[in-house]
Scaffold this motif. Sequence first.
Motif, PDB file in Angstrom:
ATOM      1  N   ALA A 188       0.831  -1.207   0.000  1.00  0.00           N
ATOM      2  CA  ALA A 188       0.000   0.000   0.000  1.00  0.00           C
ATOM      3  C   ALA A 188       0.864   1.254   0.000  1.00  0.00           C
ATOM      4  O   ALA A 188       0.559   2.241  -0.696  1.00  0.00           O
ATOM      5  N   ILE A 189       1.956   1.224   0.760  1.00  0.00           N
ATOM      6  CA  ILE A 189       2.881   2.365   0.774  1.00  0.00           C
ATOM      7  C   ILE A 189       3.558   2.500  -0.583  1.00  0.00           C
ATOM      8  O   ILE A 189       3.703   3.605  -1.128  1.00  0.00           O
ATOM      9  N   THR A 190       3.985   1.379  -1.145  1.00  0.00           N
ATOM     10  CA  THR A 190       4.691   1.390  -2.428  1.00  0.00           C
ATOM     11  C   THR A 190       3.812   1.939  -3.551  1.00  0.00           C
ATOM     12  O   THR A 190       4.227   2.802  -4.325  1.00  0.00           O
ATOM     13  N   LEU A 191       2.589   1.441  -3.643  1.00  0.00           N
ATOM     14  CA  LEU A 191       1.681   1.870  -4.715  1.00  0.00           C
ATOM     15  C   LEU A 191       1.173   3.295  -4.490  1.00  0.00           C
ATOM     16  O   LEU A 191       0.932   4.028  -5.453  1.00  0.00           O
ATOM     17  N   ASN A 192       0.972   3.660  -3.212  1.00  0.00           N
ATOM     18  CA  ASN A 192       0.584   5.020  -2.841  1.00  0.00           C
ATOM     19  C   ASN A 192      -0.610   5.511  -3.661  1.00  0.00           C
ATOM     20  O   ASN A 192      -0.609   6.641  -4.188  1.00  0.00           O
ATOM     21  N   GLN A 193      -1.629   4.695  -3.767  1.00  0.00           N
ATOM     22  CA  GLN A 193      -2.772   5.013  -4.614  1.00  0.00           C
ATOM     23  C   GLN A 193      -3.558   6.225  -4.124  1.00  0.00           C
ATOM     24  O   GLN A 193      -4.187   6.924  -4.918  1.00  0.00           O
ATOM     25  N   ASP A 194      -3.543   6.466  -2.823  1.00  0.00           N
ATOM     26  CA  ASP A 194      -4.292   7.600  -2.262  1.00  0.00           C
ATOM     27  C   ASP A 194      -3.386   8.769  -1.891  1.00  0.00           C
ATOM     28  O   ASP A 194      -3.819   9.699  -1.188  1.00  0.00           O
TER      29      ASP A 194
END
Length: 357
Positions: free
Chosen positions: A266-272
């Motif tokens: 989730a941190i890597t993709l940082n979608q938000d």
Amino acid sequence: MTSVNTGLNPYAQMGSAYARAQATQPTLASVLAAADSGNQPDSSAATNLTLSDAARAQLASASTSKNFTTVTADARSALDGLYAAAKVKGPVGDDGKTTIDLSSFDRRSLFAIATNNGGKFTPDEQKVASTELANRFNDALAPAAATSKLTGDFSSLYKAALDYLDSASSEEKATATWSAQRAAVLKGVQATQQNPTTAPTGIANDPVAAYLAQNANGGTTATEDISTVAKNVRATLDAQAKAATAAGKSSQQADLSSIDNRSLAAITLNQDSLFSTRESYAAKQALEARNRASILAALKQSQTSGDPTQLSLGILNTYSSMSAEERQAVNWTPAFRDNAVANYQSASRIMSMLKGA
């Protein structure tokens, strides 16, 4: 690697990458220092109603070094702390849904609750803890079950079950249930050693057969929305920063060692857009390091056993254990998975020929 294993290994072109993983892994501080230093950690409010790091460390310590009476008392205190934080009176609400999250509890503490050790726990607490223990077993088997569906090899599934049972505490091992299940799984291991392509049947008390009857496909059990995961891990990082500042260590880097792989994704993709570039970079490095470690472990198992299929099985187990976000974060594509399956099949056929099968 021997000449035979090299010939059966389609990952040879990745050898240099795997070899580099054997070197000392960089610390998170060095990773962050190497990244763009112009960004500061972002902040976002979020609440994750689980045990604090201190409470989790206390339970972990109890699980490994304290007597069972102390483990039980600590589990009782931890439950009461969760109720206070959640402003509830018990683990099940009026709507029948659980009010607290026991995923932070170690296995020995859950066993103390589930068995009502010392008479300190309510029937609802016992039921919720038993459910969490059952989920732990399912989670341990899920990756190998998904791999067996891809390869038709059930040996790694029974080995995963045996490993899980053998990691139980002495208190759990003293029960008749554990003894019966381990005896059944051991029969399954022996059966799959003779014929790995067929799931054993007719073994009394076989928990693997029961699992397959309900979860034939296996795979990741992640269900929480990735945006929620991102908000929770954002709160965790902010709490770390706040604690470091309070301790006069404002320059201390974040610690990702206790953060699970899906949160790292989730941190890597940082979608938000909740994380800085530096945080995303560090999380990606940490996630890739863990995956390299799992591949190296599979490679070591392959070399030690002389069975080249173990490398492919290990890679497939890692792939199967990943959520969609984890695979995206490290670019483990379906094509990569299919190559691993093809390698397993080729290696398996050659091994059968060498054995005269």
